[in-house]
Design a protein around this motif. Structure first.
Motif, mmCIF file in Angstrom:
data_model
loop_
_atom_site.group_PDB
_atom_site.id
_atom_site.type_symbol
_atom_site.label_atom_id
_atom_site.label_comp_id
_atom_site.label_asym_id
_atom_site.label_seq_id
_atom_site.Cartn_x
_atom_site.Cartn_y
_atom_site.Cartn_z
ATOM 1 N N GLN A 58 0.841 -1.195 0.000
ATOM 2 C CA GLN A 58 0.000 0.000 0.000
ATOM 3 C C GLN A 58 0.881 1.253 0.000
ATOM 4 N N PRO A 59 0.332 2.386 -0.478
ATOM 5 C CA PRO A 59 1.121 3.630 -0.436
ATOM 6 C C PRO A 59 1.622 3.901 0.982
ATOM 7 N N GLY A 60 2.862 4.273 1.132
ATOM 8 C CA GLY A 60 3.445 4.544 2.446
ATOM 9 C C GLY A 60 4.082 3.327 3.083
ATOM 10 N N GLN A 61 3.722 2.145 2.598
ATOM 11 C CA GLN A 61 4.398 0.938 3.081
ATOM 12 C C GLN A 61 5.746 0.781 2.363
ATOM 13 N N VAL A 62 6.518 -0.157 2.881
ATOM 14 C CA VAL A 62 7.844 -0.377 2.299
ATOM 15 C C VAL A 62 7.727 -1.104 0.952
ATOM 16 N N ALA A 63 8.370 -0.544 -0.076
ATOM 17 C CA ALA A 63 8.412 -1.201 -1.391
ATOM 18 C C ALA A 63 9.701 -1.998 -1.557
ATOM 19 N N GLY A 64 10.713 -1.637 -0.749
ATOM 20 C CA GLY A 64 11.992 -2.341 -0.838
ATOM 21 C C GLY A 64 13.092 -1.557 -0.166
ATOM 22 N N ILE A 65 14.333 -1.825 -0.586
ATOM 23 C CA ILE A 65 15.482 -1.245 0.115
ATOM 24 C C ILE A 65 16.314 -0.308 -0.760
ATOM 25 N N ARG A 66 16.960 0.585 -0.064
ATOM 26 C CA ARG A 66 18.067 1.354 -0.636
ATOM 27 C C ARG A 66 19.258 1.044 0.265
ATOM 28 N N HIS A 67 20.176 0.272 -0.250
ATOM 29 C CA HIS A 67 21.299 -0.227 0.540
ATOM 30 C C HIS A 67 22.563 0.414 -0.011
ATOM 31 N N THR A 68 23.298 1.126 0.844
ATOM 32 C CA THR A 68 24.508 1.801 0.377
ATOM 33 C C THR A 68 25.714 1.354 1.188
ATOM 34 N N CYS A 69 26.853 1.403 0.548
ATOM 35 C CA CYS A 69 28.106 1.039 1.190
ATOM 36 C C CYS A 69 29.171 1.977 0.621
#
Lengths: 333, 333
Positions: free
Chosen positions: B242-253
């Motif tokens: 749903q809008p505002g829920q988590v769609a996935g990740i942004r993972h940085t290193c």
């Protein structure tokens, strides 16, 4: 090999001079000798020849054997000619001195097809003396062979490999602008092409390396060199091109199996090319659509390939090698 | 190695099943055994497990030693776990049976930092038994490590390497969609991240491999996993977001030397990602600006990497290896 890689520069044309300059900048390299037969270079200090502010205590010598015997380098950076037939003696001299050779000789990037006997002789001698001989550069050596092949490394299936390189020759060195016929009339261009005096050297080598890497056996190979004509007047540091005159080349090489093209290489190299890029399209599973915007600047990249390859030979088995036999490329910093 | 490469599939999860299927399609490979401990698989024919129309005469067995002893494969395709701690015994069993191992274990792609003792044990055993152990895949294993490093191979100097991978997880397998937290509330996501239960495995390994390849010694490494929140409702085969829920990740290193970032890796993996791509930016001489439009489709590419790497081990020195030690990647067709 010693902790610092001892290198000798063999050949001091534009690429050789740039190679020596880059080697001098590398903390992991020590330039110990310089070889060239040109009368205006022999006997001069390498620092002076390179336009540096200080002398290096390295005299340019025409006597390769003596330099190598005296300096015992780990690697020779070899930049004298594009053709196998002109470099065999030079390579043998390096091999017999126990030095690895990294060469910009275009035909050496994948020499197995053009001259298998040459390959046998070099491979045998290299193994006997425990050294590696390898040809490298950006093209051939990277953008139209190593890079496309690398991209197939994550493909479950490959039906076709296509590589396109578009180079704006305006910013490249003078000899290259002349090599692509910039400023000629179309008829002159075609005459020179028919005499094998124009065109890029190494496109066939790139194609053969890809075929070998994928274990493909092309039934036909079509190579074509066509002129790209100037739409408007262009003036570079080295040539002037009028509208309708030749701006450069469109050189293609296509390998087919069962009348189906499986490898297509296209090199456009002309003054005033509008949208320089290196692109690879793999018709495979998954498909790959890669583009390097602006393309890879060739003069710098060729020299970098020499130095970076020299930095990656340690621990590799001796013999005549290609870039495909060596570990994944990387910068030697 | 025999003329056809004899392979055993070790692990029959989604990746292992796809790996076995691809191996069965390769004229140069022969699948001779299958190992898995899952009760619903043990004792069944591999062909049936893979959903093929014919049985293969290969019974899925939970007893790795017995299968390897009986079939004597050239290479084990190992796809059981992401973590070093869970695979050591399995790897040792393969090594002792004299089989090379190509593994999808993410932490094995560059294991030297996480567990040097593990590496010593595996390397020693592999050398003793004359086999190679190597971890591969698309990420880690290609798009954010091997490919960027390869591109530095024509650079005379490199100041920074940046790789970006944007994956639309909508089309990927269910476990992956759950692994990136698709459908969670932000608070749940953050709780799971703090417990190390969410995020991509192997980004640190990619970064360390690049650093090693360039002989860089990062002083600090900052790793972050943040949620990408859905802007609009998305429904995949496996989850509803749903809008505002988590769609996935942004993972940085990010690795820094002297407080200056020198390697930046950013993985965006979420359902509904609009412009999937793999991009590499090298701040160097020459600079490189590479983009793979649409990105590399991960599930296929990971399996292809396993098979292609298995096809490239012949003639290589034994021991624990990384993809950077092996020759230029290429498809095994």
């Amino acid at each position: 090999m010693s902790e610092k890689l001892k290198v000798v520069q063999f050949g001091l044309g534009p690429i050789g001079m740039a190679s020596a300059r880059l080697a001098l900048q590398k903390p992991g390299m020590e330039v110990v000798g310089a070889i060239d037969i040109a009368e205006h270079l022999v006997g001069r200090d390498l620092g002076e020849v390179l336009g540096l502010s200080e002398s290096l205590g390295i005299e340019v010598s025409p006597d390769a054997s003596a330099v190598l015997e005296h300096t015992r380098p780990d690697v020779v950076l070899h930049t004298t000619s594009s053709f196998l037939s002109r470099v065999e003696d030079q390579l043998m001299t390096c091999i017999r001195a126990g030095a690895n050779v990294v060469s910009s000789t275009e035909e050496l990037f994948y020499p197995y097809y053009r001259d298998p006997e040459f390959c046998d002789r070099i491979d045998k001698a290299a193994k006997e003396h425990g050294v590696i001989v390898v040809g490298t550069g950006v093209n051939p050596g990277f953008s139209m062979d190593v890079l496309p092949l690398t991209l197939t490394g994550i493909c479950a299936d490959v039906k076709k490999v296509r590589a396109l390189r578009v180079v704006d020759a305006s910013h490249r060195r003078g000899p290259l602008q002349r090599k692509i016929g910039a400023g000629l009339e179309k008829a002159e261009f075609e005459k020179l092409v028919s005499e094998n005096k124009l065109g890029h050297i190494g496109l066939l080598e790139s194609l053969l390396a890809i075929a070998d890497g994928l274990n493909w056996h092309p039934e036909t190979i079509d190579e074509k060199v066509e002129p790209v004509l100037a739409q408007k007047a262009i003036k570079t540091q080295f040539v002037e091109v009028q509208p309708g005159q030749v701006a450069g080349i469109r050189h293609t090489c296509v390998a087919s199996i069962n009348d189906t093209p499986v490898i297509e290489l296209e090199l456009q190299m002309y003054v005033g090319a509008g949208d320089p890029n290196d692109s690879v399209f793999i018709d495979g599973d998954p498909p790959i659509n890669m583009r390097i915007d602006g393309g890879i600047f060739g003069d710098t990249a060729t020299v970098a390939a020499l130095i970076n390859t020299a930095g990656r030979l340690q621990g590799q088995a001796p013999g005549l090698k290609t870039m495909l036999d060596l570990p994944v490329p990387r910068a030697f910093l």
